[in-house]
Structures are given as structure tokens and as C-alpha cells.
Design a protein around this motif. Sequence first.
Motif, PDB file in Angstrom:
ATOM      1  N   PRO A 176      68.047  34.577  62.948  1.00 46.98           N
ATOM      2  CA  PRO A 176      67.279  34.700  61.777  1.00 46.98           C
ATOM      3  C   PRO A 176      67.633  34.319  60.790  1.00 46.98           C
ATOM      4  CG  PRO A 176      68.823  36.262  62.267  1.00 46.98           C
ATOM      5  CD  PRO A 176      69.286  35.033  62.934  1.00 46.98           C
ATOM      6  N   VAL A 177      68.504  33.442  61.074  1.00 48.35           N
ATOM      7  CA  VAL A 177      69.358  32.017  59.589  1.00 48.35           C
ATOM      8  C   VAL A 177      69.286  31.283  60.000  1.00 48.35           C
ATOM      9  CG1 VAL A 177      71.605  32.295  58.147  1.00 48.35           C
ATOM     10  CG2 VAL A 177      71.058  33.775  59.282  1.00 48.35           C
ATOM     11  N   GLU A 427      74.516  43.138  59.775  1.00 53.62           N
ATOM     12  CA  GLU A 427      74.229  42.606  58.398  1.00 53.62           C
ATOM     13  C   GLU A 427      75.664  42.545  57.482  1.00 53.62           C
ATOM     14  OE1 GLU A 427      72.083  41.793  55.034  1.00 53.62           O
ATOM     15  OE2 GLU A 427      70.864  42.420  56.455  1.00 53.62           O
ATOM     16  N   VAL A 428      76.742  43.546  58.099  1.00 60.98           N
ATOM     17  CA  VAL A 428      77.645  42.793  57.807  1.00 60.98           C
ATOM     18  C   VAL A 428      78.439  41.422  57.774  1.00 60.98           C
ATOM     19  CG1 VAL A 428      79.516  43.857  58.951  1.00 60.98           C
ATOM     20  CG2 VAL A 428      79.650  44.528  56.383  1.00 60.98           C
ATOM     21  N   LYS A 429      78.407  41.596  59.226  1.00 61.38           N
ATOM     22  CA  LYS A 429      78.507  40.202  59.178  1.00 61.38           C
ATOM     23  C   LYS A 429      77.622  38.772  59.014  1.00 61.38           C
ATOM     24  CE  LYS A 429      79.091  37.115  62.689  1.00 61.38           C
ATOM     25  NZ  LYS A 429      80.989  36.495  62.760  1.00 61.38           N
ATOM     26  N   ARG A 430      76.298  39.350  58.382  1.00 61.52           N
ATOM     27  CA  ARG A 430      75.745  37.909  58.806  1.00 61.52           C
ATOM     28  C   ARG A 430      75.911  37.594  56.817  1.00 61.52           C
ATOM     29  NH1 ARG A 430      69.329  38.529  60.214  1.00 61.52           N
ATOM     30  NH2 ARG A 430      69.559  40.642  58.825  1.00 61.52           N
ATOM     31  N   SER A 548      74.899  37.041  66.625  1.00 63.72           N
ATOM     32  CA  SER A 548      74.969  37.801  66.081  1.00 63.72           C
ATOM     33  C   SER A 548      74.754  38.683  65.058  1.00 63.72           C
ATOM     34  CB  SER A 548      76.416  37.812  65.839  1.00 63.72           C
ATOM     35  OG  SER A 548      76.937  36.309  65.176  1.00 63.72           O
ATOM     36  N   LYS A 549      73.822  37.670  63.757  1.00 64.15           N
ATOM     37  CA  LYS A 549      73.439  38.067  62.698  1.00 64.15           C
ATOM     38  C   LYS A 549      71.870  38.364  63.394  1.00 64.15           C
ATOM     39  CE  LYS A 549      75.990  34.690  60.503  1.00 64.15           C
ATOM     40  NZ  LYS A 549      76.087  33.450  60.294  1.00 64.15           N
ATOM     41  N   ASN A 550      70.880  38.367  64.388  1.00 63.86           N
ATOM     42  CA  ASN A 550      70.080  38.927  64.798  1.00 63.86           C
ATOM     43  C   ASN A 550      69.797  40.572  65.271  1.00 63.86           C
ATOM     44  OD1 ASN A 550      67.423  39.369  66.603  1.00 63.86           O
ATOM     45  ND2 ASN A 550      67.263  36.984  66.609  1.00 63.86           N
TER      46      ASN A 550
END
Length: 579
Positions: A176-177, A427-430, A548-550
Motif C-alpha cells: 500500500p506504500v 498502522e502503528v508499523k506503517r 507488513s503495511k498492507n
Amino acid sequence: MALTATVNRIRGVLEREFKQHIDMADWKSRPAEHAEGAFLSRALAAQCIKSFAGVESQIAASALVDGMDDGGIDAVYFDAPTDTMFVVQSKWTSQGNASFDEGVISKFVNGVRRILAADFRHFNTKIRTKAPEIREVLYSDRAVRIRLLTVHTAKQPLGPHVRRVIDNFVTELNDPVVIADHVDIDQSGVYDLITSESRDPKIRLQAVLNDWGVIERPYLAYYGRVSADQIVLWWREHSNKLFSQNLRLYYQNSTVNDALSRTLSEGPENFWYFNNGITIIADRVIKGLAGAPAHKFANFTCEGASVVNGAQTVGTIGSSADTVGSSSEAPEDIPTWVQVRLISLEGCPPDFGRRITRAANLQNAVGTREFAAMDPLQHRLAVEFALDKRRYVYKSGETDPKGDEGCSIVEATQALACAHSVKLAVEVKREIGSIWADTDAFPYREVFPPDISAERVWKAVSVMRIADDAIQALRFSRSPRADLVGTHMARIVLHLVFQDTQVRLGYRGASSFDNITEVVNACVGEIFERVANYIESHHPNDYLANFSKNSMKCEMLVANLSKRSQGVAHQMSLLDIMK
């Protein structure tokens, strides 16, 4: 067939730049004309690294990995100053009439997939030698960028079917990033690369300052308001080259940029009031003769200019050119202004520009953590922690407690978000700052509800610390891609730990969680292995830093691994349990 003048010029430059730096020992027994083509193909890849990363020819040549078992990859180079990994595929044709076919590009894409999965088993020695450096990049939580470069001497760019293969791969990497892009360099592009070095690389910037002022001693500087229209022109002409001396380039995806874009769209007339402005240093700043009296406006020329503070402001304005004021009710005759400082380095000490760059970035505006620190709830938690003879640090600048001394708002946010839901664990990871951005809205209020207690926070942080220690040890286990799973999937593993029945029983009540270490350690190993096996089965080639951010992929993983037959849609969170 004779070489065209352009191809001949390219060949001459490549031979001059790389003849003494490229190892061709593996081609000694081959026909001379074949060896020459192989050399020029490697030199093309090296030229790309030299031009895009801005390094010397010898360093660029050291990035070459071309040979048997290269996975379709001809060069790999990590540029530490910009946190960018360059991966190159090159092709030399003397006639300039053939680029890459679909099979070659597919092989290149699959090779990049394997590298991003840290799978070096079937690569040649050249790539395996670079494995430690590549792994360090893959295991990093920094915002690493990936640039895929295809370079060839054909006059035509990649065909649509071939382009689709690599475009689809880039789209996949950017979910997603946004972290990756692809640049195809054809014959014309190669010619531009080799001739650009003879042109002045420094930027000459024109700026019209309104309501300007001047500081003459000890060093010359001007300041004033610049219209957003001017900044759009700067961006269109120079893009990220504007930030050559900045500590940060422009990143499209960030909480700061979202806020900037909102203001540009909904209230551009307020932008000057909300924004900290832009700092530009230049070898020389020249004030034009023309201008209005009383310092109303004047034109300035900045030679050798670089934006050292305000990269996100410049990039966001430049990228949002078509949406500025689109949702605003402000009168059309009110322009969007940005405060700008122009600092001339002429007559300054040799390292003054570097010192300005460092100071401007270290003294940036209040971050979102400071927004959270303004919430009275955080002060209340600190008081409650103090009653238990512990410290709760929620303001920047204080030393974070260690061990039983207490914890910080960062640890509390990470633990409580992972306990709450998969979405917040992601979200806390991203971008943890997004949770603190608005203390009156989601997701902050889900992580820190009004009735949250210090005991609840401390138990959550304790679970996280024990789980994190276990996860770090499990990075060296036999689970598939254990090191990458431990690095990038730790927050998802922690979320699953919080869903374990015994862990929930331990922190749900008011009594102390005396056997917390035993309970957490009892489930972490199994959860870690199941996560690793799931990824190996369902996503063997995914770049885990982005996986991990998806949210969608992580929610599917958790649903698949959940012990409940109904999945995780209605799992009770730590916050729900303790109410």
C-alpha cells in the motif's frame, strides 16, 4: 551494419569511462565481437548507476553482477545517502534496433522478487557477495526506495506487452506504500546520460519575493513570501534534484503531506499561516534591479540552489498543482503564499551550508507526538504511573525509561494498537505518527479511550516487551524467512499474541499478571512459526517490508490463522476486555 553516429558516440564514452574498471575475465575465451558486446552491455548498466546514484565510474562498475545465474539482473547498488536500491537490466545492440522481449523482462522481475525475498540460493557469486548489504536494506525499517532501471540502445522504448509486465510488478510493490518506480532508458536516454555530465549540474532558480527583507551581516540572506505558482514551476523543472543537499527527499505518502494537501485544497489562503516555510541555500544570490519600491516585491536569482528545509512543502505543492484551492471557498484573487528564506553561501565558512542543512532539519516543527502530549489524558497516565513508582514519558526530549522504570508513549501506542485490531497493528508499523495526529478522533481514541488506566497500559507494554524479545530470538530459527518475518511482521505476531486465551486471561482482570513471561513465551513460538509458514505458502515472493503495511493482506493472514471458526472480525481487544 555500420554503427549510427549516436551509438558510436555512446560506445566511445562507455569505453573511456569503464574499460579499466569492468572485469571481463569470464569472457576471455569467447569471440572478440561477443566479448565487446558483453562489455558494452555491462558498461550501460554501470553508466546508469553512475548517473542515477551520482557515483564515480569505479564504484558504479563494482555494482555489476552480470553473468551466469544472475537472475536477469546486471547491476545492484544501494545508495545510502538517499536510501535507494537500484536494480538494473541492460542490453547493447550496435544497430540500435532491439530492446527487451517479454521473457527477458519476466526473468528480471522474478530475479528482483527473489532478492526482495532475501532468497540468494540460486544466484551467482557476484550477487551472493552483495547479500549481507542487501539483507541490511531489507531488514531496515527506513523508507527505502527501489528503482528498477532498464537500459538499452534501441531507438524504441519497451513495447506495451513488455512494459505491462514490469508496470504490474511496480504496482504490486507499491501496495500500500509507494516505494518503487521503473525508468526505461532508450538510445536517446542513454545519450542524455553520457552528455549530461558535461552540462552544469547546478540548479539556477528564479524567485520573486513579496514583502521581502534582507539580512546583510554576518552573512547575506533574503526572506519573503513566494506564490505557490512559482514553486510549481520549480518542481516541474527540477523535481527531487532541488533537494540535492537536503537530509530528506520528497515522499508522497506521509501524514505531513496529507495535511499539507488538505490545506492546499480546502484553505489555500491559510497555507502561509499553517506552514513553516522553505529554506534555500545557494552558492550566490543575486537581487535583480527591477522591483517595486518599499520592498513590495523583487526578483532574485539563486545560483547553485538547493532546498535544505521544506522538501515536503515543495513536493506537495508541486504534485498538487491541479488541486490547489479546488475545495476552497476563498476568493480567487487571494493567492497561496509560502514563506521562503534565500541564504547566500558566498563569503560563508566552508561548512556553513552543511551546518544550515543539519540545523534546519533538526529544528523542524512540532511533530504529532507533541499533539498527543497536549492531551490531558497523557498527563493523567503519567501521574498514575508515578503512583506506582514508575515513569511514563509522553513528551519529546525526556529520556525513555528502561525495564521496570516505566515506558514511553511510543511503547504504549504500539502495544495498545496491536491489542486493539489488525488494522491498528498495521498502522502503528506503517506510520505511528498518524495515530497521534488528531487526539479527538479515530484512531487515537480507540488506542487511548478516556477510561484507560496506567495498569492497562503497563500490562500491554509488558506483553509487548516479552513478545518482542522472543521474536528477536526466533529470527534465527528454522522457520521460513525467519529473519525477515521477525523484522517486519513483529507487530502482527504481537497482535496474535494478544488474542491468545491465556494472555487475555492474564491481562483482563485487575489482579497482577505474575506469570506473564511464562504465558507470553508459551504462545509466541507457535504463532511465529504459523505466520512464517503462512507467508511461505501464500506469499513466497512478497517484499515483507510492504506486506507488513498492507491491512488487507495482514487481515487475511490473521483470519487464516485464527483459532476461531468465525475468523477475527469480532475478536475482543485488550481495550474492550478491560472495560
